[in-house]
Design a protein around this motif. Sequence first.
Motif, PDB file in Angstrom:
ATOM      1  N   ASP A   2      34.440  -6.590 -49.143  1.00 51.49           N
ATOM      2  CA  ASP A   2      33.753  -7.739 -49.726  1.00 51.49           C
ATOM      3  C   ASP A   2      34.725  -8.917 -49.685  1.00 51.49           C
ATOM      4  OD1 ASP A   2      32.497  -9.648 -51.184  1.00 51.49           O
ATOM      5  OD2 ASP A   2      32.019  -8.360 -52.887  1.00 51.49           O
TER       6      ASP A   2
ATOM      7  N   HIS B 101      29.452  -8.818 -46.309  1.00 45.79           N
ATOM      8  CA  HIS B 101      30.516  -7.825 -46.204  1.00 45.79           C
ATOM      9  C   HIS B 101      31.050  -7.752 -44.772  1.00 45.79           C
ATOM     10  CE1 HIS B 101      29.390  -6.219 -50.188  1.00 45.79           C
ATOM     11  NE2 HIS B 101      30.595  -5.693 -50.173  1.00 45.79           N
TER      12      HIS B 101
ATOM     13  N   SER C  39      26.254  -6.185 -48.841  1.00 49.51           N
ATOM     14  CA  SER C  39      25.586  -7.469 -48.631  1.00 49.51           C
ATOM     15  C   SER C  39      25.810  -7.939 -47.201  1.00 49.51           C
ATOM     16  CB  SER C  39      26.126  -8.517 -49.606  1.00 49.51           C
ATOM     17  OG  SER C  39      27.348  -9.037 -49.120  1.00 49.51           O
TER      18      SER C  39
END
Lengths: 102, 19
Positions: free
Chosen positions: A97, A11, A8
């Motif tokens: 993450d 991240h 994403s």
Amino acid sequence: MIKNQPVSLKHIVSQNEGNIVSDMDGEKVMLSIKNGKYYNLGEIGGAIWELVEEPVVIEKVINTLLSEYEVSHEECKEHVFSFLKRLSEEGLVQLEDPEAAV
Amino acid sequence: MKKTWKEPSLEVLDLSMTK
């Protein structure tokens, strides 16, 4: 590090140590001391590699690339996600993450 | 003037001396 999980914009990506990096004719080439493999990141891959020298949010990497290259946000995002996952699979970068770390 | 974008790719060559 994430494995087989979607990347994403949030991240955090950072280079792993143990690589000898050099510029060759405008392209970034690299030798991994850990696995004995030689990599050619190409011109744009090399630009991305330089942007992740320090831990950085992927969104910032993409915004920097958008300011320098003629590309749409969506295309740039897809290409960068795919490239960073590939680097991660080879053990060249860490993908974290931030929400999972809490 | 922005530069031309090209999809980044990773070319791999295994030079391992142990394999």
